[in-house]
Design an enzyme around this catalytic site. Structure first.
Site, PDB file in Angstrom:
ATOM      1  N   HIS A 145      49.747  61.685   8.322  1.00  0.00           N
ATOM      2  CA  HIS A 145      50.957  61.099   7.753  1.00  0.00           C
ATOM      3  C   HIS A 145      51.805  62.185   7.098  1.00  0.00           C
ATOM      4  CE1 HIS A 145      48.756  57.266   7.862  1.00  0.00           C
ATOM      5  NE2 HIS A 145      49.848  56.636   7.509  1.00  0.00           N
ATOM      6  N   ASN A 185      44.277  67.820   6.198  1.00  0.00           N
ATOM      7  CA  ASN A 185      44.660  66.438   5.892  1.00  0.00           C
ATOM      8  C   ASN A 185      43.768  65.818   4.815  1.00  0.00           C
ATOM      9  OD1 ASN A 185      45.885  63.878   6.207  1.00  0.00           O
ATOM     10  ND2 ASN A 185      44.352  63.287   7.733  1.00  0.00           N
TER      11      ASN A 185
END
Ligand code: MN
Ligand code: MN
Length: 281
Positions: free
Chosen positions: A119, A150
């Site tokens: 994201h 991440n």
């Protein structure tokens, strides 16, 4: 008749005073609101081109690059007005709001690549409604991100942002990626999905921290805390984001963008040249 008229006048005086109070409450400086994602500027002058296509959603704004299959940058406002109880929707899906002649990345394009569907605007920053949270799972908000970047480095930077919000701040966050080639859990790759998605080499974020208030762009001063971070998209990345603090100027030099362009040039010159030395957790 006369006293009755006086009562009517008094009634309107009271009404005027009350509505004045209501107005003051509505614009009280300590009430968190949802503000414009591009209040501090459009870093790349995104518009309608293939490589710099502006997408404005209620939850975030971004510049999409159809050649890379990723956003160039995503920009969003974060305050407690965006935070609620909506559960993580986990509904990764193609973004069909892109023009007809653009390739729409699908979730299986990442399968087996060794990279996370990373994201840009995080799921946990958009939890007021299920619809808000769902919007963060559009593939136009994703980039191929090394799992350790991440799940460790980036996850801790994201939770630090929400801690700043818990402490009474509102943030303007701009995040992006550049360069080509990174190393996930299946080794080094320049692209995935048969070349349709570029694996970025670097992943960056710029965070502008303001105490809750109104007229945000005009409250950015030379004293405003700005955190700029630029990390390698490699699984060997250090888990502490503080190791990657840099200047906004350095990110502008690497990307060619003008970040925070709606802030006065004199203020930009100071806050974009400074490396943050504030707390990191
Ligand atoms: Mn505000
Ligand atoms: Mn700038």
């Amino acid at each position: 008749m006369f006293p009755k008229l006086q009562f009517v006048k008094l009634f309107f005086v009271v009404l005027t005073v009350l509505s004045g109070c209501a107005e003051k409450i509505a614009t009280a400086p300590n009430k968190p609101t949802q503000d414009a994602h591009l209040a501090l500027g459009n870093p790349s002058g995104a518009g309608t081109s293939f490589e710099n296509y502006l997408l404005e959603k209620p939850q975030y704004s971004l510049s999409y690059n159809n050649y890379r299959g990723t956003p160039n940058w995503v920009s969003w406002h974060l305050s407690s007005a965006w935070i609620g109880d909506a559960p993580r929707q986990d509904n990764f899906r193609a973004d069909n709001t892109l023009p007809a002649n653009f390739y729409k990345v699908v979730t299986t394009d990442y399968t087996g690549s060794g990279f996370d569907r990373g994201h840009n605007c995080p799921s946990a920053d958009r939890t007021l409604t299920a619809e808000d949270n769902s919007s963060t799972f559009l593939m136009t908000n994703m980039m191929p991100q090394a799992p350790n970047n991440n799940q460790r480095t980036w996850a801790s930077l994201e939770s630090y942002c929400r801690k700043l919000v818990d402490e009474g701040n509102e943030l303007y966050i701009i995040m992006g990626s550049y360069g080509k080639g990174g190393e996930g859990s299946n080794g080094f790759k320049q692209t995935i999905a048969n070349g349709k998605i570029t694996v970025p080499n670097r992943i960056w974020k710029v965070i502008v921290v303001l105490p809750i208030g109104i007229d945000d762009v005009n409250r950015v001063t030379t004293e405003t805390r700005v955190i700029a971070v630029d990390t390698p998209n490699f699984n060997t990345v250090n888990s502490s984001w503080a190791n990657y603090r840099t200047t906004v100027d350095a990110i502008e030099a690497k990307t060619g963008y003008d970040l925070l362009s709606n802030v006065s040039v004199a203020v930009q010159a100071v806050i974009e040249a400074r490396v943050d030395e504030g707390p990191t957790q």
